[in-house]
Write a protein that holds these residues in place. Structure first.
Motif, short mmCIF file in Angstrom:
data_model
loop_
_atom_site.label_atom_id
_atom_site.label_comp_id
_atom_site.label_asym_id
_atom_site.label_seq_id
_atom_site.Cartn_x
_atom_site.Cartn_y
_atom_site.Cartn_z
N LEU B 32 0.82 -1.21 0.00
CA LEU B 32 0.00 0.00 0.00
C LEU B 32 0.86 1.27 0.00
O LEU B 32 0.67 2.17 -0.83
N SER B 33 1.85 1.33 0.92
CA SER B 33 2.61 2.58 1.01
C SER B 33 3.50 2.77 -0.21
O SER B 33 3.58 3.87 -0.77
N ALA B 36 1.13 3.63 -3.25
CA ALA B 36 0.58 4.99 -3.22
C ALA B 36 1.68 6.00 -3.56
O ALA B 36 1.47 6.93 -4.34
N MET B 37 2.87 5.76 -2.97
CA MET B 37 4.01 6.65 -3.21
C MET B 37 4.39 6.66 -4.70
O MET B 37 4.54 7.73 -5.30
N VAL B 40 1.83 8.51 -6.95
CA VAL B 40 1.95 9.97 -6.89
C VAL B 40 3.22 10.43 -7.62
O VAL B 40 3.19 11.41 -8.38
N GLN B 41 4.32 9.71 -7.43
CA GLN B 41 5.58 10.08 -8.09
C GLN B 41 5.45 10.03 -9.60
O GLN B 41 5.86 10.95 -10.31
N LYS B 45 5.82 13.74 -11.12
CA LYS B 45 7.19 14.16 -11.48
C LYS B 45 7.96 13.00 -12.10
O LYS B 45 9.11 12.74 -11.73
#
Lengths: 117, 142
Positions: B32-33, B36-37, B40-41, B45
């Motif tokens: 999950l972490s 999610a990270m 977004v990355q 970006k």
């Protein structure tokens, strides 16, 4: 992030998490007390993420935004989802896993503080 | 030895019970972490460090597959979990070594950078525990 709030969240999740693990060690499973602890930790995690969202809207952004979002999302999802998965096994390992799902909130909060900058 | 990971009959212990409950939880947290990270990355970006972000996404998928494989029972799930955990072990060792030798090529940390030092070395310990658990539960009950 507001440091005092983060320390409160860490404090609540450490106490609740270790408390549930303590119950697991004693091989006890009082579901009402475990649920109360889980709710307290989840409420603390939600308040913290909401405050961070308000700060972000006001222009205060974390240095590592992507990492922060990943941790924030995980911190509010893990206690409910993790605890349901954990408590569906009626053994001390299931109870212990529920305790760990709460301790994860403390670890993620520490990391969120680090990446906020 | 190897047969313990790949047992094809149904006489093995479930990988989701006992300590396995905890192990699946930790794999789920990492899936999950990291997922999610990486999302977004990649969305915000991607051009800055595409390799690192794709690696994070790959690690998230591996954690998810390991969690699902360990949570489900049966020989197929056991094989799936074993393959995922082996990839995870190779991944953390390879990325850990490379990030130490050539830090400049890893401008943005992944879960496996520095052998998972940003995560209390849990990414290094987790595949070892996972393999031990698969091996342990692969025994036929006495």
């Amino acid at each position: 992030m507001i440091d005092v709030l983060a320390y409160v969240v860490i404090g609540i999740s450490v106490v609740v998490g270790l408390g549930i693990i303590g119950l697991a060690v004693l091989d006890r499973r009082p579901l009402d007390r475990i649920a109360a602890g889980l709710l307290a930790a989840e409420a603390a995690a939600i308040v913290q993420v909401l405050v961070a969202v308000v700060q972000a809207v006001r222009g205060e952004r974390p240095v590592e935004a992507a990492t922060f979002v990943g941790y924030a999302l995980t911190s509010v999802l893990v206690p409910p989802v993790g605890a349901v998965w954990a408590l569906s096994e009626k053994t001390k390992w299931g109870t212990a896993a529920a305790g760990v799902s709460v301790l994860v909130v403390a670890v993620l909060t520490l990391r969120m503080q680090q990446v906020w900058g | 030895m190897a047969s313990r990971f790949l047992i094809v009959d149904g006489s093995t212990r479930r990988t989701s019970s006992g300590p396995g409950r905890l192990l699946v939880l930790v794999y789920g947290v990492f899936a999950l972490s990291a997922g999610a990270m990486a999302t977004v990355q990649i969305a915000t970006k991607f051009d800055r460090a595409p390799e690192a972000y794709l690696l994070s996404a790959f690690a998230a998928v591996i954690y998810l597959v390991a969690a699902v494989g360990l949570a489900r029972s049966g020989p197929r799930a056991r094989r799936l979990a074993t393959v995922a955990v082996l990839i995870e072990l190779v991944g953390v060792l390879a990325v850990g070594t490379l990030s130490r030798l050539r830090p400049a090529e890893f401008p943005d940390a992944t879960v496996w950078s520095g052998f998972g030092e940003g995560y209390g070395y849990v990414p290094l310990v987790l595949p070892v525990l996972g393999l031990w658990w698969l091996w342990h539960t692969g025994r036929r009950p006495a």
